[in-house]
Scaffold this motif. Structure first.
Motif, PDB file in Angstrom:
ATOM      1  N   ASN A   1       0.794  -1.273   0.091  1.00  0.00           N
ATOM      2  CA  ASN A   1       0.058   0.030   0.001  1.00  0.00           C
ATOM      3  C   ASN A   1       0.878   1.177  -0.093  1.00  0.00           C
ATOM      4  N   LEU A   2       1.261   1.738  -1.210  1.00  0.00           N
ATOM      5  CA  LEU A   2       2.453   2.730  -1.128  1.00  0.00           C
ATOM      6  C   LEU A   2       1.894   4.085  -1.249  1.00  0.00           C
ATOM      7  N   HIS A   3       0.832   4.380  -1.341  1.00  0.00           N
ATOM      8  CA  HIS A   3       0.319   5.671  -1.085  1.00  0.00           C
ATOM      9  C   HIS A   3       1.012   6.675  -2.054  1.00  0.00           C
ATOM     10  N   LEU A   4       1.138   6.271  -3.393  1.00  0.00           N
ATOM     11  CA  LEU A   4       1.932   7.049  -4.292  1.00  0.00           C
ATOM     12  C   LEU A   4       0.809   8.423  -4.708  1.00  0.00           C
ATOM     13  N   SER A   5       1.436   9.502  -4.943  1.00  0.00           N
ATOM     14  CA  SER A   5       0.719  10.691  -5.474  1.00  0.00           C
ATOM     15  C   SER A   5       1.407  11.189  -6.777  1.00  0.00           C
ATOM     16  N   LYS A   6       0.768  12.343  -7.137  1.00  0.00           N
ATOM     17  CA  LYS A   6       1.358  12.919  -8.453  1.00  0.00           C
ATOM     18  C   LYS A   6       2.889  13.523  -7.998  1.00  0.00           C
ATOM     19  N   LYS A   7       3.152  13.767  -6.802  1.00  0.00           N
ATOM     20  CA  LYS A   7       4.448  14.199  -6.242  1.00  0.00           C
ATOM     21  C   LYS A   7       5.594  13.283  -6.227  1.00  0.00           C
ATOM     22  N   THR A   8       5.141  12.003  -6.651  1.00  0.00           N
ATOM     23  CA  THR A   8       6.072  10.670  -6.477  1.00  0.00           C
ATOM     24  C   THR A   8       6.527  10.573  -7.806  1.00  0.00           C
ATOM     25  N   LEU A   9       7.879  10.378  -8.047  1.00  0.00           N
ATOM     26  CA  LEU A   9       8.333  10.041  -9.276  1.00  0.00           C
ATOM     27  C   LEU A   9       8.628   8.484  -9.177  1.00  0.00           C
ATOM     28  N   VAL A  10       7.881   7.644 -10.167  1.00  0.00           N
ATOM     29  CA  VAL A  10       8.449   6.099  -9.863  1.00  0.00           C
ATOM     30  C   VAL A  10       9.436   5.800 -10.950  1.00  0.00           C
ATOM     31  N   VAL A  11      10.620   5.348 -10.600  1.00  0.00           N
ATOM     32  CA  VAL A  11      11.423   5.095 -11.668  1.00  0.00           C
ATOM     33  C   VAL A  11      11.501   3.590 -11.997  1.00  0.00           C
ATOM     34  N   ALA A  12      11.394   2.834 -13.058  1.00  0.00           N
ATOM     35  CA  ALA A  12      11.091   1.718 -13.255  1.00  0.00           C
ATOM     36  C   ALA A  12      12.163   1.327 -14.183  1.00  0.00           C
ATOM     37  N   VAL A  13      13.236   0.338 -13.536  1.00  0.00           N
ATOM     38  CA  VAL A  13      14.363  -0.063 -14.126  1.00  0.00           C
ATOM     39  C   VAL A  13      14.225  -1.509 -14.783  1.00  0.00           C
ATOM     40  N   SER A  14      14.371  -1.591 -16.155  1.00  0.00           N
ATOM     41  CA  SER A  14      14.265  -2.880 -16.714  1.00  0.00           C
ATOM     42  C   SER A  14      15.108  -2.845 -18.093  1.00  0.00           C
ATOM     43  N   GLN A  15      16.055  -3.530 -18.171  1.00  0.00           N
ATOM     44  CA  GLN A  15      16.887  -3.680 -19.580  1.00  0.00           C
ATOM     45  C   GLN A  15      15.856  -4.096 -20.779  1.00  0.00           C
ATOM     46  N   SER A  16      15.164  -4.973 -20.519  1.00  0.00           N
ATOM     47  CA  SER A  16      14.427  -5.467 -21.699  1.00  0.00           C
ATOM     48  C   SER A  16      13.131  -4.795 -21.587  1.00  0.00           C
ATOM     49  N   GLY A  17      12.639  -4.322 -20.722  1.00  0.00           N
ATOM     50  CA  GLY A  17      11.307  -3.529 -20.946  1.00  0.00           C
ATOM     51  C   GLY A  17      10.084  -4.305 -21.034  1.00  0.00           C
ATOM     52  N   GLU A  18      10.477  -5.803 -20.569  1.00  0.00           N
ATOM     53  CA  GLU A  18       9.540  -6.576 -20.819  1.00  0.00           C
ATOM     54  C   GLU A  18       8.914  -7.351 -19.471  1.00  0.00           C
ATOM     55  N   THR A  19       9.751  -7.191 -18.636  1.00  0.00           N
ATOM     56  CA  THR A  19       9.679  -8.077 -17.372  1.00  0.00           C
ATOM     57  C   THR A  19       7.942  -7.781 -16.790  1.00  0.00           C
ATOM     58  N   ALA A  20       7.592  -9.030 -16.655  1.00  0.00           N
ATOM     59  CA  ALA A  20       5.936  -8.816 -16.244  1.00  0.00           C
ATOM     60  C   ALA A  20       5.782  -7.908 -15.191  1.00  0.00           C
ATOM     61  N   ASP A  21       6.589  -8.375 -13.942  1.00  0.00           N
ATOM     62  CA  ASP A  21       6.326  -7.744 -12.478  1.00  0.00           C
ATOM     63  C   ASP A  21       6.770  -6.361 -12.766  1.00  0.00           C
ATOM     64  N   THR A  22       7.634  -5.782 -13.469  1.00  0.00           N
ATOM     65  CA  THR A  22       8.254  -4.361 -13.710  1.00  0.00           C
ATOM     66  C   THR A  22       7.033  -3.683 -14.334  1.00  0.00           C
ATOM     67  N   LEU A  23       6.388  -4.164 -15.438  1.00  0.00           N
ATOM     68  CA  LEU A  23       5.255  -3.578 -16.284  1.00  0.00           C
ATOM     69  C   LEU A  23       4.202  -3.438 -15.363  1.00  0.00           C
ATOM     70  N   ALA A  24       3.893  -4.414 -14.426  1.00  0.00           N
ATOM     71  CA  ALA A  24       2.858  -4.479 -13.554  1.00  0.00           C
ATOM     72  C   ALA A  24       2.878  -3.348 -12.516  1.00  0.00           C
ATOM     73  N   ALA A  25       4.146  -3.073 -11.966  1.00  0.00           N
ATOM     74  CA  ALA A  25       4.489  -1.944 -11.031  1.00  0.00           C
ATOM     75  C   ALA A  25       4.122  -0.525 -11.947  1.00  0.00           C
ATOM     76  N   VAL A  26       4.670  -0.696 -13.030  1.00  0.00           N
ATOM     77  CA  VAL A  26       4.364   0.717 -13.740  1.00  0.00           C
ATOM     78  C   VAL A  26       2.975   0.837 -13.952  1.00  0.00           C
ATOM     79  N   ARG A  27       2.386   0.020 -14.366  1.00  0.00           N
ATOM     80  CA  ARG A  27       0.654   0.109 -14.453  1.00  0.00           C
ATOM     81  C   ARG A  27       0.167   0.509 -13.173  1.00  0.00           C
ATOM     82  N   GLU A  28       0.586   0.031 -12.045  1.00  0.00           N
ATOM     83  CA  GLU A  28       0.108   0.453 -10.732  1.00  0.00           C
ATOM     84  C   GLU A  28       0.424   1.878 -10.342  1.00  0.00           C
ATOM     85  N   ALA A  29       1.492   1.969 -10.558  1.00  0.00           N
ATOM     86  CA  ALA A  29       1.980   3.437 -10.092  1.00  0.00           C
ATOM     87  C   ALA A  29       1.112   4.367 -10.954  1.00  0.00           C
TER      88      ALA A  29
END
Ligand code: F6R
Length: 600
Positions: free
Chosen positions: A327-355
């Motif tokens: 429960n991360l309580h993200l807001s507009k003032k938070t920058l989420v930086v998703a790091v992924s070499q392939s850009g395809e890792t399912a969990d990282t993609l899901a994190a991007v969508r959640e953010a």
């Protein structure tokens, strides 16, 4: 990283070029194309997708001619689509050109060309060059190419053809590889030797700053003032598989040694005299949250320390596989930086969508333009080129370099750094490729130590603060490719449990770089020694104290302690590689692993 090829001779150029491109596909494969001259102008075929897609296009719409150039693309500027695929042309399609590299000042040149009425069809940096050639062309292609090159800054291997000179290819090199193949009455050019090995084994290396002209009369090498250079060819003795690996035994080793060039590419155009320039606007933020998986997570972890220290901003990091369950309580003032070499890792993609769902600003740090993650979020590209070894090496250091730039830029914008500090960091970043190269030159020291410890069964990697993620990464590299049990640990945590494991059978690898946590880490090293473990230390070559603890030292050049993790990981990559090779493991394709993990 892209691959370029060229052919001039009596064969059907398109089939020779296709064969060459297939052998260069390891350099990139998001789109491909070729152009040939047939006396009736420039005929082109190009499309998004792998070389096989280009082959299909050529089957339905063949192009004929005996002089031609080709390209396989790994997108850096502009999405991987049909238009952005090379070759690129001028307004009237009189010239065609392929390019591997990055033109740093393309935006300012493009602006001038647009004002002068030139018509652009693509989003690429490359397209400015055929337009410059169009301006300077006066019946001599190499002359127009040289004049165009005087205007551009960046790295390149380029090959160009002109409709009015159907038996000529002009090419040039600056910072990207280029070799010439010399056959009987036929000539080849390529980013790498395997492209022409089925046709000839006689080759000529092109050096930075040189221009090459291929005609039926032979190969002409010129310097940037059009003065002729003499060079004798050499005979290639490698087999094809070896040639693809650049003479290295494995792709992983080749990729480790590519790291100085990779860092130069990551930095290209981003370091400015007074700061950092990035291709996209980063929204204002008050908190940063980094995420990724595996090695990318280890990069994200160091990113956290950098944001805290350089930008003085609250920073958090979470595994992408955990991200969406918190429960991360993200807001507009938070920058989420998703790091992924392939850009395809399912969990990282899901994190991007959640953010995004929670309303946070999201930024991706990825190596693959057009990847799923890059389509979901504004992206900064690491430009490491394709990585074939399953164990990430060059993509990791490129992620670190880019995250450092991001944190530094944030520091500058928040006035968290003095101009003196900023200047010092910029100076160190300019030196970084050279420092990486010096570190890798010590491979023989690592080899000696790898030989001593290859048969051991337990390794413990220890580090504090920015070196803690390096300890995790060192352990991950060893376990994934050599199947040896290895743990990475925060050195200060040892006495809270893991110290119970230590005895004479354990090999401890400690990161004792000069930093605010140096002395504390040395205390942990003493604890390890007191329990009879074997010890390997990573330290600066200027540190004369460390040799009193052990003879097994990986010594690296000195730089600022916040940047030294980028150097410290290099001997650990080599150690893992050398142990894996010594054990006879499948280094490039370790068991149970895949290069990109698209399942959750
Ligand atoms: C380890 C390795 C993996 C990847 C991880 C994330 O050498 O390569 O741990 O780092 O699977 O992959 P990307 O970066 O593609 O999201």
């Amino acid at each position: 990283m892209c691959g370029i090829v060229g052919y001039l001779g009596e064969k059907e150029a398109s089939s020779v070029l296709l064969e060459g491109l297939k052998r260069l596909e390891y350099r990139g494969y998001d789109s491909a194309g070729m152009a040939v001259l047939n006396g009736n102008g420039v005929a082109k075929a190009k499309c998004a997708g792998k070389i096989a897609a280009l082959e299909t296009v050529l089957l339905s719409q063949p192009i004929h001619g005996h002089t031609g150039i080709g390209h396989t693309r790994w997108a850096t500027h502009g999405r991987p689509n049909d238009e952005n695929a090379h070759p690129h042309s001028d307004c009237k399609n009189r010239f065609a050109l392929v390019h591997n590299g990055i033109i740093e000042n393309y935006l300012e040149i493009k602006e001038k060309l647009l004002k002068a009425g030139h018509h652009f069809r693509t989003e690429t940096d490359t397209e400015i060059i055929p337009h410059l050639i169009e301006i300077y062309y006066n019946g001599n292609l190499e002359e127009a190419l040289i004049r165009s090159l005087h205007e551009i800054r960046g790295s390149y291997a380029i090959a160009a053809i002109a409709e009015d000179e159907p038996q000529k290819i002009a090419a040039a090199r600056m910072g990207s590889p280029l070799v010439i193949g010399i056959g009987k009455g036929e000539y080849f050019l390529a980013s790498d030797i395997p492209a022409f090995l089925p046709f000839t084994r006689d080759a000529l290396i092109v050096e930075d700053g040189e221009v090459i002209v291929l005609t039926p009369e032979g190969v002409k090498l010129l310097d940037s003032h059009q003065k002729k250079i003499e060079r004798t060819s050499f005979r290639v003795l490698w087999d094809t598989a070896m040639a693809e690996k650049g003479g290295y035994k494995h792709f992983m080793l080749k990729e480790i040694h590519e790291q100085p060039d990779v860092i130069s590419e990551t930095l290209a155009g981003r370091l400015k005299p007074n700061g950092i320039s990035l291709e996209i606007e980063i929204p204002k933020f008050e908190r940063v949250f980094l995420t990724g998986a595996g090695t990318a997570y280890h990069a994200a972890m160091i990113g956290k320390y950098w944001f805290e220290n350089l930008a003085k901003i609250p920073a958090e990091v979470e595994l992408s596989s955990e991200f969406r369950y918190r429960n991360l309580h993200l807001s507009k003032k938070t920058l989420v930086v998703a790091v992924s070499q392939s850009g395809e890792t399912a969990d990282t993609l899901a994190a991007v969508r959640e953010a995004k769902k929670q309303g946070a600003s999201v930024l991706a740090v990825t190596n693959v333009m057009g990847s799923s993650i890059s389509r979901e979020a504004p992206s900064l590209y690491t430009r490491a080129g394709i990585e074939i070894g399953v164990a990430a090496t060059k993509t990791y250091v490129s992620q670190l370099t880019l995250l450092f730039l991001l944190a530094l830029k944030a520091g500058l914008e928040r006035e968290a750094l003095s101009s003196e500090e900023m200047k010092m960091f910029l100076k160190e970043l300019y030196r970084l490729p050279e420092l990486v190269s010096l570190t890798l030159k010590k491979e023989s020291d690592v080899k000696h130590i790898a030989k001593l410890f290859a048969s051991r069964k337990d390794f413990l990697y220890l580090g504090r603060h920015v070196y803690y993620p390096i300890a995790l990464e060192g352990a991950l590299k060893l376990k994934e490719i050599s199947y040896i049990h290895a743990e990475g640990y925060a050195a200060g945590e040892m006495k809270h449990g893991p110290i119970a494991l230590i005895d004479e059978n354990v090999v401890a690898v400690a990161l004792t770089l000069k930093s605010p946590v140096y002395e504390k880490t040395i205390s942990n090293v003493e604890e390890v020694l007191a329990r009879d473990a074997s010890l390997i230390l990573v330290a600066e070559e200027t540190n004369k104290q460390v040799s009193k603890y052990t003879n097994h030292l990986f010594l690296i050049p000195e730089t600022h302690w916040l940047l030294s993790p980028i150097l410290a990981v290099l001997p650990l990559q080599l150690l893992a590689y050398l142990i894996s090779d010594k054990k006879g493991c499948d280094v490039d394709q370790p068991r149970n692993l895949a290069k990109s993990v698209t399942v959750e």
